[in-house]
Design a protein around this motif. Structure first.
Motif, PDB file in Angstrom:
ATOM      1  N   MET A   1       0.847  -1.045  -0.033  1.00  0.00           N
ATOM      2  CA  MET A   1       0.075   0.054  -0.154  1.00  0.00           C
ATOM      3  C   MET A   1       0.952   1.568  -0.055  1.00  0.00           C
ATOM      4  N   GLY A   2       0.571   2.338  -1.014  1.00  0.00           N
ATOM      5  CA  GLY A   2       1.471   3.371  -1.006  1.00  0.00           C
ATOM      6  C   GLY A   2       0.975   4.488  -0.194  1.00  0.00           C
ATOM      7  N   ARG A   3       1.726   5.505   0.152  1.00  0.00           N
ATOM      8  CA  ARG A   3       1.445   6.499   1.252  1.00  0.00           C
ATOM      9  C   ARG A   3       0.300   7.136   1.032  1.00  0.00           C
ATOM     10  N   VAL A   4       0.172   7.422  -0.356  1.00  0.00           N
ATOM     11  CA  VAL A   4      -1.342   8.242  -0.686  1.00  0.00           C
ATOM     12  C   VAL A   4      -2.405   7.378  -0.068  1.00  0.00           C
ATOM     13  N   GLU A   5      -2.344   6.266  -0.520  1.00  0.00           N
ATOM     14  CA  GLU A   5      -3.605   5.238  -0.207  1.00  0.00           C
ATOM     15  C   GLU A   5      -3.641   5.058   1.367  1.00  0.00           C
ATOM     16  N   ALA A   6      -2.648   5.175   1.954  1.00  0.00           N
ATOM     17  CA  ALA A   6      -2.657   5.002   3.493  1.00  0.00           C
ATOM     18  C   ALA A   6      -3.140   6.260   4.115  1.00  0.00           C
ATOM     19  N   LEU A   7      -2.918   7.235   3.584  1.00  0.00           N
ATOM     20  CA  LEU A   7      -3.429   8.808   3.843  1.00  0.00           C
ATOM     21  C   LEU A   7      -5.278   8.554   3.642  1.00  0.00           C
ATOM     22  N   ARG A   8      -5.487   8.243   2.493  1.00  0.00           N
ATOM     23  CA  ARG A   8      -6.809   8.283   1.834  1.00  0.00           C
ATOM     24  C   ARG A   8      -7.370   7.322   2.835  1.00  0.00           C
ATOM     25  N   LEU A   9      -7.274   6.116   3.567  1.00  0.00           N
ATOM     26  CA  LEU A   9      -7.879   5.240   4.389  1.00  0.00           C
ATOM     27  C   LEU A   9      -7.750   5.959   5.864  1.00  0.00           C
ATOM     28  N   ILE A  10      -6.860   6.413   6.173  1.00  0.00           N
ATOM     29  CA  ILE A  10      -6.729   6.941   7.331  1.00  0.00           C
ATOM     30  C   ILE A  10      -7.951   8.335   7.575  1.00  0.00           C
ATOM     31  N   LEU A  11      -7.815   9.059   6.356  1.00  0.00           N
ATOM     32  CA  LEU A  11      -8.869  10.071   6.453  1.00  0.00           C
ATOM     33  C   LEU A  11     -10.184   9.339   6.263  1.00  0.00           C
ATOM     34  N   LEU A  12     -10.702   8.372   5.567  1.00  0.00           N
ATOM     35  CA  LEU A  12     -11.943   7.595   5.522  1.00  0.00           C
ATOM     36  C   LEU A  12     -12.286   6.952   6.776  1.00  0.00           C
ATOM     37  N   TYR A  13     -11.281   6.495   7.589  1.00  0.00           N
ATOM     38  CA  TYR A  13     -11.638   5.984   9.019  1.00  0.00           C
ATOM     39  C   TYR A  13     -11.899   7.168   9.893  1.00  0.00           C
ATOM     40  N   ALA A  14     -11.310   7.987   9.829  1.00  0.00           N
ATOM     41  CA  ALA A  14     -11.691   9.266  10.562  1.00  0.00           C
ATOM     42  C   ALA A  14     -12.968   9.852  10.336  1.00  0.00           C
ATOM     43  N   ARG A  36     -31.059  18.936  22.767  1.00  0.00           N
ATOM     44  CA  ARG A  36     -29.886  20.065  22.781  1.00  0.00           C
ATOM     45  C   ARG A  36     -28.676  19.312  22.152  1.00  0.00           C
ATOM     46  N   ILE A  37     -27.788  20.531  21.714  1.00  0.00           N
ATOM     47  CA  ILE A  37     -26.750  19.755  21.046  1.00  0.00           C
ATOM     48  C   ILE A  37     -25.775  19.453  22.081  1.00  0.00           C
ATOM     49  N   ASN A  38     -24.784  18.343  21.684  1.00  0.00           N
ATOM     50  CA  ASN A  38     -23.775  18.006  22.588  1.00  0.00           C
ATOM     51  C   ASN A  38     -22.671  18.064  22.085  1.00  0.00           C
ATOM     52  N   PRO A  39     -21.402  17.748  22.907  1.00  0.00           N
ATOM     53  CA  PRO A  39     -20.074  17.763  22.318  1.00  0.00           C
ATOM     54  C   PRO A  39     -19.955  16.755  21.401  1.00  0.00           C
ATOM     55  N   ALA A  40     -20.357  15.600  21.288  1.00  0.00           N
ATOM     56  CA  ALA A  40     -20.349  14.593  20.219  1.00  0.00           C
ATOM     57  C   ALA A  40     -20.717  15.128  18.928  1.00  0.00           C
ATOM     58  N   MET A  41     -21.861  15.856  18.869  1.00  0.00           N
ATOM     59  CA  MET A  41     -22.347  16.308  17.714  1.00  0.00           C
ATOM     60  C   MET A  41     -21.579  17.506  17.205  1.00  0.00           C
ATOM     61  N   LEU A  42     -21.111  18.325  17.937  1.00  0.00           N
ATOM     62  CA  LEU A  42     -20.201  19.245  17.587  1.00  0.00           C
ATOM     63  C   LEU A  42     -19.021  19.076  17.113  1.00  0.00           C
ATOM     64  N   TRP A  43     -18.264  17.928  17.711  1.00  0.00           N
ATOM     65  CA  TRP A  43     -16.938  17.596  17.392  1.00  0.00           C
ATOM     66  C   TRP A  43     -17.271  16.670  16.057  1.00  0.00           C
ATOM     67  N   GLY A  44     -18.178  15.869  15.860  1.00  0.00           N
ATOM     68  CA  GLY A  44     -18.683  15.101  14.647  1.00  0.00           C
ATOM     69  C   GLY A  44     -18.772  15.965  13.496  1.00  0.00           C
ATOM     70  N   SER A  45     -19.260  17.258  13.664  1.00  0.00           N
ATOM     71  CA  SER A  45     -19.629  18.011  12.357  1.00  0.00           C
ATOM     72  C   SER A  45     -18.372  18.786  12.025  1.00  0.00           C
ATOM     73  N   VAL A  46     -17.508  18.923  13.095  1.00  0.00           N
ATOM     74  CA  VAL A  46     -16.345  19.557  12.618  1.00  0.00           C
ATOM     75  C   VAL A  46     -15.351  18.263  11.919  1.00  0.00           C
ATOM     76  N   ILE A  47     -15.272  17.496  12.634  1.00  0.00           N
ATOM     77  CA  ILE A  47     -14.580  16.298  11.969  1.00  0.00           C
ATOM     78  C   ILE A  47     -14.833  15.783  10.407  1.00  0.00           C
ATOM     79  N   GLN A  48     -16.210  15.805  10.371  1.00  0.00           N
ATOM     80  CA  GLN A  48     -16.835  15.515   8.935  1.00  0.00           C
ATOM     81  C   GLN A  48     -16.194  16.674   7.757  1.00  0.00           C
ATOM     82  N   LEU A  49     -16.316  17.823   8.246  1.00  0.00           N
ATOM     83  CA  LEU A  49     -15.779  19.106   7.433  1.00  0.00           C
ATOM     84  C   LEU A  49     -14.255  18.772   7.084  1.00  0.00           C
ATOM     85  N   VAL A  50     -13.586  18.690   8.013  1.00  0.00           N
ATOM     86  CA  VAL A  50     -12.123  18.665   7.875  1.00  0.00           C
ATOM     87  C   VAL A  50     -11.683  17.136   7.016  1.00  0.00           C
ATOM     88  N   THR A  51     -12.270  16.085   7.642  1.00  0.00           N
ATOM     89  CA  THR A  51     -11.859  15.037   6.719  1.00  0.00           C
ATOM     90  C   THR A  51     -12.504  14.922   5.341  1.00  0.00           C
TER      91      THR A  51
END
Ligand code: HEM
Length: 116
Positions: A1-14, A36-51
């Motif tokens: 597995m190449g580095r780029v593919e490893a990066l893609r899979l790490i991003l997909l996992y996250a 109400r909004i809880n921290p899991a939802m807040l962090w989840g929405s941020v992680i989805q945008l970044v990854t």
């Protein structure tokens, strides 16, 4: 597995962990009856945008998802983030607002899976 593919899979996992935090956090919160909004939802929405933006990079030797699919997912994820972020401090949010966050999250996952 190449580095780029490893990066893609790490991003997909996250990306899948972010999805679990956002959807799981919302459903667990809803079942408590305190809407109400809880921290899991807040962090989840941020992680989805970044990854998601990371996964949109050319990481697949030309088999990248269609730009229209990526733009659709980005717009949906930005809407979710805004709805989560600007109501994060409220003691209680409107049930319709909360269920719209859940619905848009399910829609974005459906776009990922069924738009081929
Ligand atoms: C709440 C927001 C989001 C949810 C719930 C979500 C959900 C998902 C799910 C479930 C997958 C896995 C699908 C599969 O492997 O068949 C996926 C993959 C993907 N998502 Fe998202 N996503 C979100 C936001 C985003 C954003 C903002 C972008 C880009 C701007 C994005 C880009 C992608 C890409 C490119 C893949 C494919 C990854 C690959 O197989 O290389 N996602 N998303």
């Amino acid at each position: 597995m190449g580095r780029v593919e490893a990066l893609r899979l790490i991003l997909l996992y996250a990306h899948l962990i972010g999805f679990a935090l956002l959807l799981g956090g919302a459903i667990a919160q809803y079942l408590t009856g305190k809407i109400r909004i809880n921290p899991a939802m807040l962090w989840g929405s941020v992680i989805q945008l970044v990854t998601g933006i990371g996964l949109s990079a050319p990481l697949r030797d030309g088999a990248e998802p269609a730009p229209a699919k990526l733009v659709t997912k980005l717009v949906l994820a930005l809407l979710i983030f805004v709805m989560v972020f600007f109501s994060r401090k409220r003691a209680e949010v409107n049930r319709g607002h909360f269920l719209a966050i859940v619905g848009l999250t399910l829609l974005n996952a459906a776009v990922a899976v069924f738009w081929r």
